[in-house]
Design a protein around this motif. Structure first.
Motif, short mmCIF file in Angstrom:
data_model
loop_
_atom_site.label_atom_id
_atom_site.label_comp_id
_atom_site.label_asym_id
_atom_site.label_seq_id
_atom_site.Cartn_x
_atom_site.Cartn_y
_atom_site.Cartn_z
N VAL A 197 -60.03 -21.10 -10.68
CA VAL A 197 -59.38 -20.51 -9.51
C VAL A 197 -58.24 -21.45 -9.12
O VAL A 197 -58.46 -22.65 -8.96
N ARG A 198 -57.05 -20.91 -8.99
CA ARG A 198 -55.90 -21.74 -8.61
C ARG A 198 -55.57 -21.48 -7.14
O ARG A 198 -55.42 -20.32 -6.74
N PHE A 199 -55.47 -22.54 -6.37
CA PHE A 199 -55.12 -22.45 -4.95
C PHE A 199 -53.69 -22.95 -4.84
O PHE A 199 -53.43 -24.14 -5.01
N TRP A 200 -52.75 -22.02 -4.61
CA TRP A 200 -51.35 -22.43 -4.71
C TRP A 200 -50.47 -21.63 -3.75
O TRP A 200 -50.73 -20.43 -3.54
N HIS A 201 -49.45 -22.29 -3.25
CA HIS A 201 -48.51 -21.62 -2.33
C HIS A 201 -47.40 -20.97 -3.15
O HIS A 201 -46.36 -21.58 -3.38
N PHE B 198 -63.36 -33.96 -19.15
CA PHE B 198 -63.51 -33.37 -20.50
C PHE B 198 -62.17 -32.82 -20.98
O PHE B 198 -61.82 -32.93 -22.15
N THR B 199 -61.43 -32.22 -20.04
CA THR B 199 -60.09 -31.74 -20.40
C THR B 199 -59.22 -32.92 -20.81
O THR B 199 -58.53 -32.87 -21.85
N ALA B 200 -59.27 -33.97 -20.00
CA ALA B 200 -58.43 -35.14 -20.29
C ALA B 200 -58.78 -35.74 -21.65
O ALA B 200 -57.90 -36.12 -22.44
N VAL C 228 -45.92 -38.41 -18.90
CA VAL C 228 -46.98 -37.58 -18.31
C VAL C 228 -46.41 -36.94 -17.04
O VAL C 228 -46.12 -37.62 -16.06
N LEU C 229 -46.27 -35.62 -17.09
CA LEU C 229 -45.72 -34.87 -15.95
C LEU C 229 -46.88 -34.25 -15.18
O LEU C 229 -47.50 -33.31 -15.63
N GLY C 230 -47.20 -34.83 -14.02
CA GLY C 230 -48.34 -34.35 -13.22
C GLY C 230 -49.50 -35.31 -13.33
O GLY C 230 -50.08 -35.48 -14.40
N LEU C 231 -49.80 -35.98 -12.21
CA LEU C 231 -50.85 -37.01 -12.22
C LEU C 231 -52.02 -36.57 -11.36
O LEU C 231 -52.47 -37.28 -10.46
N GLY C 232 -52.52 -35.37 -11.63
CA GLY C 232 -53.66 -34.86 -10.88
C GLY C 232 -54.95 -35.26 -11.56
O GLY C 232 -55.05 -36.31 -12.22
N ALA C 233 -55.96 -34.40 -11.41
CA ALA C 233 -57.29 -34.69 -11.94
C ALA C 233 -57.22 -35.01 -13.43
O ALA C 233 -57.86 -35.95 -13.92
N VAL C 234 -56.46 -34.22 -14.19
CA VAL C 234 -56.37 -34.44 -15.64
C VAL C 234 -55.32 -35.50 -15.98
O VAL C 234 -55.59 -36.45 -16.73
N GLY C 235 -54.12 -35.35 -15.42
CA GLY C 235 -53.00 -36.21 -15.79
C GLY C 235 -53.28 -37.69 -15.54
O GLY C 235 -52.94 -38.54 -16.36
N ASP D 270 -44.54 -37.02 -10.61
CA ASP D 270 -45.37 -36.10 -9.83
C ASP D 270 -44.63 -35.86 -8.53
O ASP D 270 -43.88 -36.74 -8.08
N ILE D 271 -44.85 -34.69 -7.93
CA ILE D 271 -44.21 -34.45 -6.62
C ILE D 271 -44.93 -35.22 -5.52
O ILE D 271 -44.41 -35.37 -4.43
N ASP D 272 -46.14 -35.71 -5.84
CA ASP D 272 -46.91 -36.50 -4.89
C ASP D 272 -46.59 -37.99 -5.14
O ASP D 272 -47.03 -38.58 -6.13
N ARG D 273 -45.85 -38.59 -4.20
CA ARG D 273 -45.36 -39.96 -4.43
C ARG D 273 -46.49 -40.99 -4.49
O ARG D 273 -46.38 -41.99 -5.18
P1 NAI Z 1 -54.45 -31.02 -10.09
O1 NAI Z 1 -54.19 -30.04 -8.99
O2 NAI Z 1 -55.53 -32.01 -9.92
O3 NAI Z 1 -53.10 -31.81 -10.44
C1 NAI Z 1 -51.86 -31.22 -10.58
C2 NAI Z 1 -50.84 -32.31 -10.30
O4 NAI Z 1 -49.54 -31.79 -10.61
C3 NAI Z 1 -50.82 -32.78 -8.87
O5 NAI Z 1 -50.81 -34.19 -8.81
C4 NAI Z 1 -49.51 -32.19 -8.32
O6 NAI Z 1 -48.94 -32.96 -7.27
C5 NAI Z 1 -48.65 -32.19 -9.56
N1 NAI Z 1 -47.53 -31.25 -9.54
C6 NAI Z 1 -47.50 -29.99 -9.11
N2 NAI Z 1 -46.28 -29.45 -9.28
C7 NAI Z 1 -45.53 -30.42 -9.85
C8 NAI Z 1 -44.18 -30.49 -10.29
N3 NAI Z 1 -43.36 -29.46 -10.16
N4 NAI Z 1 -43.77 -31.64 -10.86
C9 NAI Z 1 -44.59 -32.70 -11.00
N5 NAI Z 1 -45.86 -32.70 -10.59
C10 NAI Z 1 -46.33 -31.57 -10.03
O7 NAI Z 1 -54.67 -30.13 -11.40
P2 NAI Z 1 -55.40 -30.54 -12.75
O8 NAI Z 1 -56.80 -30.10 -12.67
O9 NAI Z 1 -55.08 -31.94 -13.11
O10 NAI Z 1 -54.69 -29.56 -13.80
C11 NAI Z 1 -53.40 -29.86 -14.32
C12 NAI Z 1 -52.98 -28.75 -15.29
O11 NAI Z 1 -53.94 -28.67 -16.34
C13 NAI Z 1 -52.92 -27.36 -14.68
O12 NAI Z 1 -51.88 -26.62 -15.27
C14 NAI Z 1 -54.26 -26.75 -15.03
O13 NAI Z 1 -54.22 -25.33 -15.08
C15 NAI Z 1 -54.47 -27.35 -16.41
N6 NAI Z 1 -55.85 -27.42 -16.81
C16 NAI Z 1 -56.76 -28.13 -16.05
C17 NAI Z 1 -58.08 -28.19 -16.44
C18 NAI Z 1 -59.09 -28.99 -15.67
O14 NAI Z 1 -60.19 -29.26 -16.23
N7 NAI Z 1 -58.81 -29.44 -14.46
C19 NAI Z 1 -58.56 -27.45 -17.62
C20 NAI Z 1 -57.51 -26.84 -18.40
C21 NAI Z 1 -56.22 -26.80 -17.97
#
Ligand code: NAI
Length: 358
Positions: free
Chosen positions: A44-48, A150-152, A179-186, A204-207
């Motif tokens: 489920v994606r929660f997004w604006h 596991f994804t990472a 690495v573009l995006g430093l969320g849960a996986v990045g 990342d857009i999150d500084r």
């Molecule tokens: P997350 O919500 O934890 O992290 C996403 C990160 O991307 C956040 O740090 C956010 O600030 C950043 N972000 C958003 N827009 C951006 C932009 N325009 N430029 C730079 N940074 C930006 O999400 P998560 O879980 O790390 O997932 C990342 C990607 O991997 C998503 O596309 C997701 O669909 C995909 N994915 C995730 C899986 C998982 O197990 N969490 C499984 C398979 C795919």
């Protein structure tokens, strides 16, 4: 406005539910692309979203991607996905997540919800109060927890295989990986890459996350829109989709693209542009299957972490055979993967008796 059935991304979706709950301000779309292999499972994606049309396009593409991902990973699960259209004025609430859970419940198990961008294990627990059709739970029998490690892991192994195939080296030491995006996986992926000696360039857009990567991994920092054009060996998109447009591909300097984000190609046809430029692209739904592989054990009621890890470790093999076919037939890797996935789905749809039950 484009209607649903002739929407360019509709692609024979079995059902699409538009869910609304006025009391909690929920607006959500649940898309079930295919249940040919089993119950549709996806995050489920929660997004604006800027517009509702953007949300619909996103959920349809993501849902089809889950069908392809699950069938390529050999999982007895169909493809589905949901988006909750976040209103910047209101935050996520337990009431909203419960209302979403009720919407999932109305589908009677055709769709099983899990984590994606903006949804945590706690959020899944709140949905669980209204429906049993959720996975990625932190607690309980066969709970598989947060899928992102596991994804990472799968992305790290897949990236390594792509480097071996394209650059002929077994070591990531000294390679520049963006690495573009430093969320849960990045962030987890960045940690693994750092440990192997890769040089990180991050955005990342999150500084705060960027600063964390700079501190922990000595990463160089780039602006999100400029990261793809940096001098890199590997680009790893780990934020949202839509990174690989014709303009971005033209300016790309990396020769390997291997990351977690779903729908990295703005259009499936752009895989050809990468191929013609000599860039090796690891198809997103193959390399990022680690999370769903882990979640599948919970859905099927036989969760076993060791089994999940062993399956994640087979991701490089699947990628390698796609790379070899693409090279031998002079076709884009994305086209090779799409063809295999579509053929497997068609075979399952033609033999509905072999469906697996949840
Ligand atoms: P997350 O919500 O934890 O992290 C996403 C990160 O991307 C956040 O740090 C956010 O600030 C950043 N972000 C958003 N827009 C951006 C932009 N325009 N430029 C730079 N940074 C930006 O999400 P998560 O879980 O790390 O997932 C990342 C990607 O991997 C998503 O596309 C997701 O669909 C995909 N994915 C995730 C899986 C998982 O197990 N969490 C499984 C398979 C795919």
């Amino acid at each position: 406005m484009t209607m649903l059935f002739d929407h360019p991304e509709h692609d024979g979706h079995e059902s699409v539910l538009f869910a609304r709950d006025t009391a909690s301000s929920l607006r959500a779309i649940i898309a079930v692309h295919s249940t040919a292999a089993g119950p549709a499972c996806g995050g489920v994606r929660f997004w604006h979203y800027v517009t509702e049309a953007d949300a619909l396009t996103d959920v349809l593409r993501l849902s089809k991607g889950m069908s392809y991902k699950n069938v390529m990973a050999g999982l007895p699960l169909g493809g589905g996905k949901a988006v909750i259209l976040a209103d910047a004025q209101r935050t996520k609430s337990r009431e909203l997540l419960r209302a979403f859970g009720r919407a999932v419940d109305r589908l009677g198990g055709a769709y099983i919800a899990a984590e994606d961008v903006g949804i945590t294990v706690d959020d899944v627990a709140a949905m669980r109060e209204a429906t049993r059709h959720v996975a990625g739970k932190a607690k309980g029998v066969h709970a598989s927890g947060d899928p992102s490690p596991f994804t990472a892991r799968g992305v790290f192994l897949g990236l390594h295989a792509a480097v071996r195939f394209q650059l002929g080296t077994d070591s990531l030491k000294g390679l520049r990986v963006g690495v573009l995006g430093l969320g849960a996986v990045g962030m987890k992926l960045a940690g693994m890459l750092h440990e192997t000696g890769a040089k990180l360039v991050v955005a990342d857009i999150d500084r705060q996350r960027v600063r964390e990567a700079e501190r922990a991994f000595g990463a160089e920092i780039a602006a999100p829109d400029l990261l793809p054009v940096q001098p890199l060996d590997v680009l790893s998109p780990c934020a949202l989709g839509g990174v690989l447009s014709p303009e971005a591909i033209e300016k790309l300097r990396a020769t390997v693209v291997a990351g977690a984000a779903n729908n990295q190609l703005v259009d499936a046809a752009y895989g050809r542009l990468l191929h013609e430029k000599g860039v090796l692209y690891a198809p997103d739904y193959v390399i990022n299957a680690g999370g769903i592989i882990n979640v599948a054990g919970e859905v099927l009621g036989d969760y076993d972490e060791d089994k999940a890890i062993a399956a994640v470790e087979r991701i490089p093999e699947t990628l390698w055979s796609i790379f070899e076919t693409a090279r031998a037939t002079d076709r884009p890797t994305s086209a090779v993967a799409d063809q295999i996935a579509a053929e497997r789905l068609a075979a399952l749809a033609a033999a509905p008796g072999v469906r697996h039950a949840a």
